[in-house]
Write a protein that holds these residues in place. Sequence first.
Motif, PDB file in Angstrom:
ATOM      1  N   CYS A 109      49.135  58.972  40.038  1.00  0.00           N
ATOM      2  CA  CYS A 109      47.484  58.173  40.226  1.00  0.00           C
ATOM      3  C   CYS A 109      47.290  57.057  39.371  1.00  0.00           C
ATOM      4  CB  CYS A 109      46.642  59.413  40.217  1.00  0.00           C
ATOM      5  SG  CYS A 109      44.930  58.361  40.393  1.00  0.00           S
ATOM      6  N   PRO A 110      47.007  55.808  39.861  1.00  0.00           N
ATOM      7  CA  PRO A 110      46.628  54.536  38.955  1.00  0.00           C
ATOM      8  C   PRO A 110      45.660  54.833  38.294  1.00  0.00           C
ATOM      9  CG  PRO A 110      46.410  54.051  41.187  1.00  0.00           C
ATOM     10  CD  PRO A 110      47.157  55.376  41.451  1.00  0.00           C
ATOM     11  N   LEU A 111      44.692  55.866  38.775  1.00  0.00           N
ATOM     12  CA  LEU A 111      43.398  55.960  37.842  1.00  0.00           C
ATOM     13  C   LEU A 111      43.641  56.826  37.031  1.00  0.00           C
ATOM     14  CD1 LEU A 111      40.807  55.393  40.811  1.00  0.00           C
ATOM     15  CD2 LEU A 111      41.688  53.554  39.094  1.00  0.00           C
ATOM     16  N   ALA A 112      44.866  57.395  36.757  1.00  0.00           N
ATOM     17  CA  ALA A 112      44.979  58.923  35.862  1.00  0.00           C
ATOM     18  C   ALA A 112      44.329  58.384  34.400  1.00  0.00           C
ATOM     19  CB  ALA A 112      46.171  59.271  35.990  1.00  0.00           C
ATOM     20  N   ASP A 113      44.942  57.128  33.846  1.00  0.00           N
ATOM     21  CA  ASP A 113      44.482  56.786  32.432  1.00  0.00           C
ATOM     22  C   ASP A 113      43.688  55.516  32.595  1.00  0.00           C
ATOM     23  OD1 ASP A 113      45.712  58.929  31.236  1.00  0.00           O
ATOM     24  OD2 ASP A 113      47.589  57.759  31.783  1.00  0.00           O
ATOM     25  N   ASN A 114      42.706  55.555  33.285  1.00  0.00           N
ATOM     26  CA  ASN A 114      41.956  54.247  33.650  1.00  0.00           C
ATOM     27  C   ASN A 114      40.528  54.647  33.397  1.00  0.00           C
ATOM     28  OD1 ASN A 114      40.829  52.142  35.549  1.00  0.00           O
ATOM     29  ND2 ASN A 114      42.787  51.623  35.975  1.00  0.00           N
ATOM     30  N   ALA A 115      39.692  53.446  32.946  1.00  0.00           N
ATOM     31  CA  ALA A 115      38.304  53.803  32.923  1.00  0.00           C
ATOM     32  C   ALA A 115      37.641  54.178  34.144  1.00  0.00           C
ATOM     33  CB  ALA A 115      37.651  52.315  32.230  1.00  0.00           C
ATOM     34  N   ARG A 116      38.190  53.422  35.247  1.00  0.00           N
ATOM     35  CA  ARG A 116      37.493  54.247  36.504  1.00  0.00           C
ATOM     36  C   ARG A 116      37.817  55.525  36.951  1.00  0.00           C
ATOM     37  NH1 ARG A 116      36.828  49.532  40.234  1.00  0.00           N
ATOM     38  NH2 ARG A 116      37.794  47.540  39.285  1.00  0.00           N
ATOM     39  N   TRP A 117      37.098  56.015  37.725  1.00  0.00           N
ATOM     40  CA  TRP A 117      37.573  57.436  38.400  1.00  0.00           C
ATOM     41  C   TRP A 117      37.653  57.240  39.841  1.00  0.00           C
ATOM     42  CZ3 TRP A 117      33.069  56.588  36.211  1.00  0.00           C
ATOM     43  CH2 TRP A 117      32.061  57.022  36.870  1.00  0.00           C
ATOM     44  N   CYS A 118      38.382  58.177  40.665  1.00  0.00           N
ATOM     45  CA  CYS A 118      38.619  58.045  42.059  1.00  0.00           C
ATOM     46  C   CYS A 118      37.243  58.736  42.699  1.00  0.00           C
ATOM     47  CB  CYS A 118      39.828  58.562  42.406  1.00  0.00           C
ATOM     48  SG  CYS A 118      40.161  58.229  44.429  1.00  0.00           S
ATOM     49  N   HIS A 119      36.292  57.985  43.046  1.00  0.00           N
ATOM     50  CA  HIS A 119      35.329  58.812  43.739  1.00  0.00           C
ATOM     51  C   HIS A 119      34.761  57.775  44.929  1.00  0.00           C
ATOM     52  CE1 HIS A 119      33.083  56.252  40.868  1.00  0.00           C
ATOM     53  NE2 HIS A 119      31.999  56.814  41.543  1.00  0.00           N
ATOM     54  N   PHE A 120      33.943  58.313  45.866  1.00  0.00           N
ATOM     55  CA  PHE A 120      33.425  57.848  46.757  1.00  0.00           C
ATOM     56  C   PHE A 120      31.749  58.269  47.067  1.00  0.00           C
ATOM     57  CE2 PHE A 120      38.066  58.496  47.098  1.00  0.00           C
ATOM     58  CZ  PHE A 120      38.267  57.186  47.258  1.00  0.00           C
ATOM     59  N   HIS A 139      49.772  51.331  40.323  1.00  0.00           N
ATOM     60  CA  HIS A 139      48.667  50.397  39.997  1.00  0.00           C
ATOM     61  C   HIS A 139      47.438  50.311  40.800  1.00  0.00           C
ATOM     62  CE1 HIS A 139      50.832  47.713  42.740  1.00  0.00           C
ATOM     63  NE2 HIS A 139      49.860  46.823  42.562  1.00  0.00           N
ATOM     64  N   VAL A 140      46.448  49.574  40.190  1.00  0.00           N
ATOM     65  CA  VAL A 140      45.370  49.368  40.823  1.00  0.00           C
ATOM     66  C   VAL A 140      45.606  48.052  41.392  1.00  0.00           C
ATOM     67  CG1 VAL A 140      42.701  48.990  40.896  1.00  0.00           C
ATOM     68  CG2 VAL A 140      43.651  50.944  39.727  1.00  0.00           C
ATOM     69  N   GLU A 141      45.408  47.608  42.708  1.00  0.00           N
ATOM     70  CA  GLU A 141      45.668  46.271  43.268  1.00  0.00           C
ATOM     71  C   GLU A 141      44.016  45.655  43.148  1.00  0.00           C
ATOM     72  OE1 GLU A 141      47.547  45.827  46.872  1.00  0.00           O
ATOM     73  OE2 GLU A 141      47.047  43.874  47.074  1.00  0.00           O
ATOM     74  N   GLU A 142      44.207  44.382  42.627  1.00  0.00           N
ATOM     75  CA  GLU A 142      43.024  43.574  42.735  1.00  0.00           C
ATOM     76  C   GLU A 142      43.351  42.534  43.789  1.00  0.00           C
ATOM     77  OE1 GLU A 142      40.191  44.396  41.637  1.00  0.00           O
ATOM     78  OE2 GLU A 142      40.524  45.720  40.093  1.00  0.00           O
ATOM     79  N   ARG A 143      42.825  42.432  45.183  1.00  0.00           N
ATOM     80  CA  ARG A 143      43.470  41.647  46.002  1.00  0.00           C
ATOM     81  C   ARG A 143      42.328  40.783  46.342  1.00  0.00           C
ATOM     82  NH1 ARG A 143      45.456  43.899  51.589  1.00  0.00           N
ATOM     83  NH2 ARG A 143      47.246  44.950  50.180  1.00  0.00           N
ATOM     84  N   ASP A 144      42.546  39.296  46.377  1.00  0.00           N
ATOM     85  CA  ASP A 144      41.490  38.323  46.807  1.00  0.00           C
ATOM     86  C   ASP A 144      42.074  37.939  48.024  1.00  0.00           C
ATOM     87  OD1 ASP A 144      39.850  38.368  44.498  1.00  0.00           O
ATOM     88  OD2 ASP A 144      41.332  37.214  43.469  1.00  0.00           O
ATOM     89  N   VAL A 145      40.908  37.928  49.128  1.00  0.00           N
ATOM     90  CA  VAL A 145      41.192  37.735  50.372  1.00  0.00           C
ATOM     91  C   VAL A 145      40.517  36.324  50.603  1.00  0.00           C
ATOM     92  CG1 VAL A 145      41.271  37.984  52.818  1.00  0.00           C
ATOM     93  CG2 VAL A 145      41.832  39.912  51.289  1.00  0.00           C
ATOM     94  N   GLY A 191      35.541  34.166  49.087  1.00  0.00           N
ATOM     95  CA  GLY A 191      36.368  35.401  50.024  1.00  0.00           C
ATOM     96  C   GLY A 191      35.868  36.663  49.656  1.00  0.00           C
ATOM     97  N   VAL A 192      36.918  37.687  49.674  1.00  0.00           N
ATOM     98  CA  VAL A 192      36.513  39.052  49.524  1.00  0.00           C
ATOM     99  C   VAL A 192      37.399  39.598  48.665  1.00  0.00           C
ATOM    100  CG1 VAL A 192      36.308  41.348  50.698  1.00  0.00           C
ATOM    101  CG2 VAL A 192      35.598  39.414  52.131  1.00  0.00           C
ATOM    102  N   GLY A 193      36.910  40.064  47.539  1.00  0.00           N
ATOM    103  CA  GLY A 193      37.550  40.801  46.648  1.00  0.00           C
ATOM    104  C   GLY A 193      37.949  42.392  46.671  1.00  0.00           C
ATOM    105  N   LEU A 194      39.314  42.842  46.734  1.00  0.00           N
ATOM    106  CA  LEU A 194      39.176  44.049  47.257  1.00  0.00           C
ATOM    107  C   LEU A 194      39.936  44.980  45.861  1.00  0.00           C
ATOM    108  CD1 LEU A 194      40.573  43.920  50.728  1.00  0.00           C
ATOM    109  CD2 LEU A 194      38.087  44.793  50.269  1.00  0.00           C
ATOM    110  N   THR A 195      39.602  46.008  45.481  1.00  0.00           N
ATOM    111  CA  THR A 195      40.131  46.935  44.697  1.00  0.00           C
ATOM    112  C   THR A 195      40.753  47.944  45.415  1.00  0.00           C
ATOM    113  OG1 THR A 195      38.280  46.514  43.079  1.00  0.00           O
ATOM    114  CG2 THR A 195      39.486  48.239  42.486  1.00  0.00           C
ATOM    115  N   LEU A 196      42.365  48.037  45.217  1.00  0.00           N
ATOM    116  CA  LEU A 196      43.020  48.994  45.987  1.00  0.00           C
ATOM    117  C   LEU A 196      43.937  49.904  45.470  1.00  0.00           C
ATOM    118  CD1 LEU A 196      44.079  46.091  48.723  1.00  0.00           C
ATOM    119  CD2 LEU A 196      42.253  47.861  48.800  1.00  0.00           C
TER     120      LEU A 196
END
Length: 323
Positions: free
Chosen positions: A221-232, A295-301, A285-290
């Motif tokens: 999980c790319p969020l396992a050691d990350n300041a973010r946590w996976c939630h919705f 890894h956590v992909e930061e995608r700029d569209v 454009g639109v910035g997506l965190t995926l």
Amino acid sequence: MTGLPAWISAALASKLENVSRGELRERARAISDAYRAGDSSDLIRSDMEALAYAVVRMPATFAAVRAALGYAIEIVPEFAPKSILDVGAGPGTASWAGIDAWPSVQRTTLIDSNPRLLALAGQFHNAMQRDIAADIVAGDLRQALGKAPAADVVTASYALTELTPASLNHVLDELWRRTERLLVIVEPGTVVGFNRILACRDILLANGAQIVAPCSHEGRCPLADNARWCHFAARLARSRDHLIVKDAHVPFEDEKFSYLVAGKGFAGIARGRRVLATPKVSKAGVGLTLCAPDHVEERDVPRRDKDAYKAAKRLDWGDIAKP
Ligand SMILES: C[S@@+](CC[C@H](N)C(=O)[O-])C[C@H]1O[C@@H](n2cnc3c(N)ncnc32)[C@H](O)[C@@H]1O
């Protein structure tokens, strides 16, 4: 915006006739304070307390489970389960969400140790207009699971949070053994809730599970050691009684939750990349965190990429983007 199904709201409304809103508010406050302090549902000991739970917490837990099921259905739309096993069922929240999500469901088994919440579950079942069999089992899930039937969908909604960490391994093994196709775990959307989901993910992957949602892969999980946590977040409408009892004025609330849907027999499913935060829309454009493998992909569209931009603008936190 999610709301309780009309038949549950109607059953609740009829139970609330002649109930003092002042007393209900007091009970609801005590329950919320206790949950916030990390207590368990043991404090729900009267019909009034069970009713307070149904008014102030059930709409939120229903919205979270229903959202998690919606995300899973996007990945496995053909799946049409017939049976549910709902552990730590309380008033039957996850069962009713499952029945709402899948018209194919014909029966559910609810296990809980709280007689007041189970009594409410029985009353909701009686109020349902569909012919669905419900087996309501009173007991500690750590023992009752041993005799529970397997089911197409097994749910544990805001329930593992009340178990001691030492029993998590054993309970998960038992839940997985009874899962014919999908195991759905929903937890509070806190760091602690996410860490429990991560622990469940590791145990289930070691048992050969496929991850249906929210993960885009079975890797680390790319969020396992990350300041973010996976939630919705699931937005739910507050009923008039919900507003009164909570002393609130805003007609909705956002329930934050973490979840995991693990599957059997879904090899090769396409999962895309989960959107992990509210997309950032700007002039450029639109910035997506995926969620991507490892890894956590930061995608700029960019706006100039018309089709991709149009698709990205439609995405919300929790949705699936193309890989
Ligand atoms: C926060 S409530 C969630 C209820 C419901 N699943 C929902 O989402 O609204 C947690 C439930 O787990 C039940 N529970 C906690 N530990 C349990 C155990 N060891 N055996 C059976 N039920 C348990 C509690 O009685 C309570 O109904």
